[in-house]
Design a protein around this motif. Sequence first.
Motif, PDB file in Angstrom:
ATOM      1  N   VAL A  38      14.191 121.269  18.529  1.00  0.00           N
ATOM      2  CA  VAL A  38      15.326 121.945  19.173  1.00  0.00           C
ATOM      3  C   VAL A  38      16.050 121.034  20.167  1.00  0.00           C
ATOM      4  O   VAL A  38      17.117 121.385  20.653  1.00  0.00           O
ATOM      5  CB  VAL A  38      14.919 123.272  19.858  1.00  0.00           C
ATOM      6  N   LEU A  39      15.472 119.872  20.441  1.00  0.00           N
ATOM      7  CA  LEU A  39      16.141 118.901  21.302  1.00  0.00           C
ATOM      8  C   LEU A  39      17.247 118.191  20.521  1.00  0.00           C
ATOM      9  O   LEU A  39      17.195 118.113  19.290  1.00  0.00           O
ATOM     10  CB  LEU A  39      15.151 117.847  21.797  1.00  0.00           C
ATOM     11  N   SER A  40      18.197 117.639  21.243  1.00  0.00           N
ATOM     12  CA  SER A  40      19.188 116.800  20.581  1.00  0.00           C
ATOM     13  C   SER A  40      18.456 115.595  19.990  1.00  0.00           C
ATOM     14  O   SER A  40      17.376 115.210  20.452  1.00  0.00           O
ATOM     15  CB  SER A  40      20.260 116.330  21.566  1.00  0.00           C
ATOM     16  N   GLU A  41      19.064 114.999  18.973  1.00  0.00           N
ATOM     17  CA  GLU A  41      18.422 113.846  18.328  1.00  0.00           C
ATOM     18  C   GLU A  41      18.174 112.724  19.329  1.00  0.00           C
ATOM     19  O   GLU A  41      17.125 112.080  19.308  1.00  0.00           O
ATOM     20  CB  GLU A  41      19.283 113.342  17.172  1.00  0.00           C
ATOM     21  N   ARG A  42      19.113 112.509  20.220  1.00  0.00           N
ATOM     22  CA  ARG A  42      18.983 111.440  21.216  1.00  0.00           C
ATOM     23  C   ARG A  42      17.797 111.694  22.145  1.00  0.00           C
ATOM     24  O   ARG A  42      16.982 110.799  22.384  1.00  0.00           O
ATOM     25  CB  ARG A  42      20.282 111.331  22.004  1.00  0.00           C
TER      26      ARG A  42
ATOM     27  N   ASP B 237       4.857 104.618  23.022  1.00  0.00           N
ATOM     28  CA  ASP B 237       4.520 103.944  24.277  1.00  0.00           C
ATOM     29  C   ASP B 237       5.489 102.812  24.641  1.00  0.00           C
ATOM     30  O   ASP B 237       5.082 101.778  25.156  1.00  0.00           O
ATOM     31  CB  ASP B 237       3.081 103.427  24.227  1.00  0.00           C
ATOM     32  N   TYR B 238       6.775 103.016  24.356  1.00  0.00           N
ATOM     33  CA  TYR B 238       7.791 102.044  24.763  1.00  0.00           C
ATOM     34  C   TYR B 238       8.006 102.142  26.262  1.00  0.00           C
ATOM     35  O   TYR B 238       7.895 103.220  26.852  1.00  0.00           O
ATOM     36  CB  TYR B 238       9.131 102.343  24.094  1.00  0.00           C
ATOM     37  N   SER B 239       8.352 101.042  26.885  1.00  0.00           N
ATOM     38  CA  SER B 239       8.727 101.049  28.294  1.00  0.00           C
ATOM     39  C   SER B 239      10.175 101.519  28.407  1.00  0.00           C
ATOM     40  O   SER B 239      10.917 101.572  27.412  1.00  0.00           O
ATOM     41  CB  SER B 239       8.602  99.630  28.868  1.00  0.00           C
ATOM     42  N   LEU B 240      10.581 101.830  29.631  1.00  0.00           N
ATOM     43  CA  LEU B 240      11.977 102.225  29.850  1.00  0.00           C
ATOM     44  C   LEU B 240      12.920 101.108  29.421  1.00  0.00           C
ATOM     45  O   LEU B 240      13.966 101.363  28.809  1.00  0.00           O
ATOM     46  CB  LEU B 240      12.206 102.580  31.321  1.00  0.00           C
TER      47      LEU B 240
ATOM     48  N   GLU C  23      16.788  99.388  22.963  1.00  0.00           N
ATOM     49  CA  GLU C  23      16.837  99.993  21.627  1.00  0.00           C
ATOM     50  C   GLU C  23      18.063 100.886  21.440  1.00  0.00           C
ATOM     51  O   GLU C  23      18.688 100.861  20.387  1.00  0.00           O
ATOM     52  CB  GLU C  23      15.555 100.794  21.383  1.00  0.00           C
ATOM     53  N   ILE C  24      18.388 101.695  22.461  1.00  0.00           N
ATOM     54  CA  ILE C  24      19.497 102.643  22.286  1.00  0.00           C
ATOM     55  C   ILE C  24      20.772 102.227  23.016  1.00  0.00           C
ATOM     56  O   ILE C  24      21.787 102.910  22.913  1.00  0.00           O
ATOM     57  CB  ILE C  24      19.093 104.080  22.664  1.00  0.00           C
ATOM     58  N   GLY C  25      20.706 101.132  23.770  1.00  0.00           N
ATOM     59  CA  GLY C  25      21.912 100.578  24.372  1.00  0.00           C
ATOM     60  C   GLY C  25      22.413 101.260  25.633  1.00  0.00           C
ATOM     61  O   GLY C  25      23.619 101.396  25.827  1.00  0.00           O
ATOM     62  N   ILE C  26      21.476 101.693  26.477  1.00  0.00           N
ATOM     63  CA  ILE C  26      21.855 102.249  27.782  1.00  0.00           C
ATOM     64  C   ILE C  26      20.983 101.608  28.855  1.00  0.00           C
ATOM     65  O   ILE C  26      20.064 100.853  28.548  1.00  0.00           O
ATOM     66  CB  ILE C  26      21.746 103.798  27.834  1.00  0.00           C
TER      67      ILE C  26
END
Length: 110
Positions: free
Chosen positions: A18-22, A34-37, A43-46
């Motif tokens: 039910v969450l947005s894909e992002r 277990d990715y870091s911030l 990875e997502i460009g932010i």
Amino acid sequence: MFEKDLKIGFLLDFYGDVLSERRRTVLDYYYNNDYSLAEIADEIGISRQGVRDLIKKAEEELQFYEEKLGLAERFRQAQRQAERLLILLEKNGAGGEIYRAAEELANAVR
């Protein structure tokens, strides 16, 4: 410091769709992979702060769903009761069809 609440990974299993894909993707990277911030940010460009904000908002959304629906807690209760049922049946020497049905139930909620 930003610490992981491991219950969120469990809630993600119940309410992730039910969450947005992002939001779902970011939580999946963070809790399941277990990715870091910084890795998620790349990875997502932010920014890392943007990732942190997404995680916090997604966690709040998952906790909201659990407060309203309680599916994860009911599942945990079913797990505990199925295990208890198996133990009681074993102690009382029950076998056959009743024991197999209880065993199937316990396996279904593991």
